[in-house]
Enzyme design. Structure first.
Site, PDB file in Angstrom:
ATOM      1  N   GLU A 224      -5.273  -2.742  12.716  1.00 15.67           N
ATOM      2  CA  GLU A 224      -4.995  -3.582  11.539  1.00 15.67           C
ATOM      3  C   GLU A 224      -5.973  -4.755  11.480  1.00 15.67           C
ATOM      4  O   GLU A 224      -6.448  -5.135  10.414  1.00 15.67           O
ATOM      5  CB  GLU A 224      -3.557  -4.101  11.542  1.00 15.67           C
ATOM      6  CG  GLU A 224      -2.474  -3.020  11.652  1.00 15.67           C
ATOM      7  CD  GLU A 224      -2.631  -1.866  10.680  1.00 15.67           C
ATOM      8  OE1 GLU A 224      -3.182  -2.053   9.592  1.00 15.67           O
ATOM      9  OE2 GLU A 224      -2.193  -0.745  11.034  1.00 15.67           O
TER      10      GLU A 224
ATOM     11  N   ALA B  93       1.954  -0.048  10.689  1.00 15.72           N
ATOM     12  CA  ALA B  93       1.660  -1.448  10.406  1.00 15.72           C
ATOM     13  C   ALA B  93       0.766  -1.531   9.176  1.00 15.72           C
ATOM     14  O   ALA B  93       0.234  -0.519   8.733  1.00 15.72           O
ATOM     15  CB  ALA B  93       0.959  -2.089  11.594  1.00 15.72           C
TER      16      ALA B  93
ATOM     17  N   GLU C 124       0.850  -1.187   0.000  1.00 18.21           N
ATOM     18  CA  GLU C 124       0.000   0.000   0.000  1.00 18.21           C
ATOM     19  C   GLU C 124       0.894   1.248   0.000  1.00 18.21           C
ATOM     20  O   GLU C 124       1.818   1.326   0.801  1.00 18.21           O
ATOM     21  CB  GLU C 124      -0.896   0.037   1.240  1.00 18.21           C
ATOM     22  CG  GLU C 124      -1.883   1.197   1.161  1.00 18.21           C
ATOM     23  CD  GLU C 124      -2.859   1.267   2.335  1.00 18.21           C
ATOM     24  OE1 GLU C 124      -2.779   0.443   3.259  1.00 18.21           O
ATOM     25  OE2 GLU C 124      -3.692   2.174   2.299  1.00 18.21           O
TER      26      GLU C 124
END
Ligand SMILES: [Zn+2]
Length: 884
Positions: free
Chosen positions: A320, A284, A144
């Site tokens: 996450e 993360a 990402e």
């Protein structure tokens, strides 16, 4: 993804990097230009021959025409610094492709094909940490937002969903553990090499792909979902780190349980892996079934992690994990919709942390982060709506606006709907859009339909930037209290005129005699101005407004100091109480900095603040965690935001002066508080955490009022400490003071924790953020320390981000601080553009600063802009910071 979090008290190879450096003026990408991709990629097969210096990647993509898009005979596969070594269509080698910039473009007749491409990459020289890279001898990925195109050619956009099957092979001794998304379906060995095959049954965009290979060990556990599915859980780390993973594992299990209860979301694979990596740009990453984490958000034990670190680990693990539904099962149509997954997931992690700990304290922390990181963004040259309209480099939009303000916007929907109706809205959203790449508009419509809200005008929160200001005035006529409200939304770059937005304000009217009110009300201010009348008040009541921080706005209230003192002592909404205390201090400091107070007025104002704080110290009804919040002074950044033009030197001096005044006036009660807190033995419960918070708070006040005494106390606390919170708190205070204890304890700390990267990061950060007058020299020396490196983002942030947030150092009148950050940006840009660009915003705030310093800040931006080669990331930030 989680941006590397700000602690709440004060986140290719060289040739490829070259390829990423584009000529100035890279193209602007606009939301309105979105078109669906003409092809679908139902299946993706990848084969990796892993090596640190050379990894071969073979991809096979099944492609088919997308009936929902305009037909196109060409298919564009994004690449970034890649050279194809072989291209086949339907099994036949072909040279009939063109390279358009870094992208590979093929012309395909017919409806469906198989494209096979081979590439070779060098993970060891990938310093940008995007794509496949080496970290401490292991291989890992970060995709990402546009990292996958650095691994292989692919339609690297979030609306192309594909089912991934991956086979990887590598040397057994070098990569004993091979991990990927989904479930492991097969494995085997062949001499010195071994291989594993993984299959992820859930279609996903390429940004959620992940691969990890290395010498790792796991803490393993399991979780049984609400429908009885047994899920295997692993937290993977380096060998010696296993003892520090218990908190991460417990946090994961709590997250899984909480998401079932709070949002009805169940985990959907048989396996969930977390891997800790020490070189990581962000906090993360939520890759499907294989979350990759910065070690900072995994490893924690009382000896090496503070209470704040423990909370951050829990928060980021939750964040996450929650992405599995808000991000993975429903992803974003394009990157303009980033807040769809991030705003919502930040809200989810905030609510989770609220439920796991103290709700009011968590709320105050979240508001403090918003004010520290987002308000300055909203009032500066980089202001953008939570759903931006255009960008040049999407990495620059992983911002506090998209994340934290995005969460506040959804929280307002929840406040207006009520918890139960809001849950109906989110249920409908998950149900309606499961398996899709959705938009912010899809989310808003689901909440409208499910919760029964009219959000027509509310959508302005997605398109208008800037922090609204609400002016509040309460008058009293006969038996009536009259509340006048007026909102203004300030102009921001590209948005000179704003429309009034719906602003939900929770309020209560207090009877001063009885210190009670007849119930909290919710008013939605959706016009430029409004008037509300409240009956039955013989005397003028005291107004408590924006309770719980029900809207992310600034409140400009005409209120007497006595009323603020009253609210600080008596409001039953903990946030409002905190706010009253902050308001008291901010008003005093702003007036003092503006030179509006005589010496005597300054002392009297300070004394009355000390008195209000004295009442808080003595109040038996508040717990110590909350007491610590109420005692904390407004940050330099927040004070700056309250002023048209700020003199950072003056603000700092006045803030220290007030601290000293409060510290000396309350020295006795503060000392008693310290002695009481010292008696509380170490544990991770709220009482003990509160006690630790108070100790450091007392030391900080003492450092301003009685430095010698503070040094003695701090040195004693340091020596006695059986946990990192106490030790770090003591060292933080000592680094700001002169004397032998400073030198001794800094040396001891370093020797004690040498080799533990996360703790050595603290050692750098403490010195860079210290109140010591020679901080500039200290930071210069630390940059030459053998443990300092520009290759590790945690280390870079620990020294320079801490420094950029330190008014004494960064805003040194000589301009030396600005020059150091300018030098850093130029040196770091070719190594790690994403991280370099994150240092531009502090310089970009020059418009808020007095003219002399402003000119020096501007000078640095102009110097960077003139650099011969600049990444897209840094170029965009610098040019926006200089734009008129
Ligand atoms: Zn995220």
């Amino acid at each position: 993804m989680d941006i590397a979090r700000t602690p709440s008290s004060p986140d290719g190879n060289i040739e490829m990097a070259d390829a990423a450096v584009e000529p100035h003026d890279p193209p602007e990408i606009r939301r309105e230009d979105y078109r669906p991709f003409p092809w679908m990629v139902p299946e993706t097969r990848l084969e990796f021959d892993l090596g640190l210096e050379s990894t071969r990647v073979r991809s096979r993509l099944t492609v088919a025409r997308n009936a929902k898009a305009d037909a196109s005979p060409t298919i564009r596969l994004n690449g970034d610094g890649l050279i194809p070594t072989s291209v086949k269509i339907d099994g036949e080698p072909t040279r009939a492709y063109t390279m358009d910039g870094d992208d590979l473009v093929l012309t395909l007749p017919g409806e469906a094909h198989e494209i096979a491409i081979e590439t070779e990459i060098d993970p060891s020289s990938n310093t940008q940490l995007m794509g496949l890279y080496a970290s401490n001898g292991m291989l890992c990925t970060q995709c990402e937002s546009e990292g996958f195109r650095r691994i292989t050619f692919f339609p690297d956009r979030p609306d192309v969903l594909s089912t991934f099957t991956v086979r990887m092979s590598g040397a057994k001794d070098q990569f004993p553990i091979l991990l990927c998304n989904g479930n492991r379906t097969d494995e085997g060995e062949d001499g010195d090499t071994h291989w594993a095959e993984w299959h992820d049954p859930w279609p996903k965009p390429s940004y959620l792909f992940a691969l990890v290979a290395g010498d790792l060990v796991a803490r393993s556990d399991s979780f049984t979902t609400m429908n009885g599915r047994e899920v295997e859980l692993n937290v993977w780390v380096r060998d010696g780190d296993l003892p520090r993973t218990e908190h991460a594992m417990e946090s994961l299990k709590r997250s899984m349980k909480w998401d079932e209860e709070a949002f009805g979301r169940e985990y959907d694979l048989d396996l969930f892996n977390i891997v800790a990596v020490s070189d990581f740009n962000m906090g993360a990453m939520e890759n499907k079934g294989l979350n990759v984490f910065n070690t900072k958000y995994v490893l924690a034990d009382p000896e090496t992690a503070t209470d704040g670190d423990f909370d951050a680990v829990e928060g980021v693990i939750g964040h996450e994990y929650f992405h599995n539904w808000s991000g993975n099962r429903i992803t974003c149509r394009d990157w303009f919709q980033l807040s769809l997954k991030e705003g919502f997931t930040v809200l989810r992690d905030q609510l989770f942390s609220q439920d796991m700990g103290s709700e009011p304290v968590k709320r105050i922390e979240d508001v403090r982060i918003l004010r520290l990181a987002q308000f300055p963004e909203d009032s500066g040259p980089l202001a953008h709506p939570i759903r931006p309209d255009s960008y040049r480099e999407i990495s620059n939009f992983y911002t506090a606006t998209v994340y934290n303000k995005g969460a506040e916007v959804i929280r307002m929907m929840r406040t207006m709907a009520g918890e139960e109706a809001f849950r109906k809205g989110t249920d409908l959203y998950f149900d309606r859009h499961d398996g899709e790449a959705a938009t912010c508009e899809d989310f808003v419509r689901s909440i409208e339909d499910g919760a029964g809200l009219d959000l027509k005008q509310f959508r302005l929160w997605y398109s208008q930037a800037g922090t609204p200001k609400v002016s509040v005035e309460l008058t009293h006529e006969g038996e009536e209290a009259v509340l006048k409200l007026r909102q203004t939304v300030p102009p921001t770059p590209g948005q000179p005129d704003k429309k009034p937005m719906p602003i939900p304000l929770k309020l209560a009217l207090f009877d001063q005699q009885t210190a009670s009110h007849s119930g909290e009300q919710l008013i939605v201010l959706d016009t430029e101005s409004a008037e509300h009348r409240f009956d039955g008040f013989a005397n003028k009541p005291v107004l408590s407004i924006n309770r719980g921080f029900s809207a992310p706005v600034t409140i400009d209230r005409a209120i007497d100091r006595e009323d603020l003192v009253f609210l600080a002592a008596s409001d039953d909404d903990p946030f409002a109480r905190y706010e009253a205390m902050q308001d008291l201090m901010v008003r005093h400091l702003v007036a003092a900095v503006a030179g509006k107070l005589s010496e005597e007025e300054r002392n009297r104002g300070g004394a009355s603040i000390a008195e209000a704080m004295g009442a808080i110290l003595a109040d038996p009804d508040i717990d110590d965690l909350m007491r610590g919040e109420l005692m904390s002074m407004p940050s330099q950044t927040y004070i700056t935001e309250q002023m048209e033009l700020a003199d950072p030197g003056l603000i700092h001096a006045e803030r220290e002066r007030l601290k000293a005044l409060v510290g000396s006036q309350l020295s006795e009660p503060l000392h008693r508080l310290y002695e009481r807190a010292e008696q509380v033995p170490f544990s991770l419960d709220a009482e003990a955490k509160g006690a630790r918070k108070l100790k450091t708070m007392v030391l900080a006040y003492a450092a301003a009022s009685d430095p010698e005494k503070a040094a003695e106390l701090a040195a004693h606390q340091y020596d006695r400490a059986d946990n990192m919170t106490d030790r770090q708190g003591a060292l933080m205070v000592l680094t700001g003071l002169e004397g032998v204890e400073r030198t001794n304890k800094l040396l001891d700390f370093y020797n004690r924790y040498e080799g533990n990267a996360l703790v050595i990061d603290k050692w750098f950060a403490l010195q860079a953020s210290s109140l010591h007058p020679k901080v500039v020299e200290h930071v210069k020396a630390l940059a030459d320390h053998p443990d300092f490196t520009l290759r590790n983002p945690n280390r870079v942030r620990s020294l320079y981000m801490a420094f950029a947030g330190n008014p004494q150092g960064f805003h040194a009148a000589s301009g030396e601080g600005y020059r150091m950050i300018g030098d850093l940006i130029l040196e770091l840009d070719p190594i790690n553009a994403q991280t370099a660009a994150r240092f531009v915003p502090p310089l970009g705030r020059w418009r808020k600063v007095e003219p002399q310093r402003a000119a020096l800040m501007r000078e640095q931006l102009e110097r960077i802009a003139k650099a011969e080669k600049l990444s897209r990331d840094t170029y965009e930030q610098v040019s926006r910071s200089l734009a008129d």
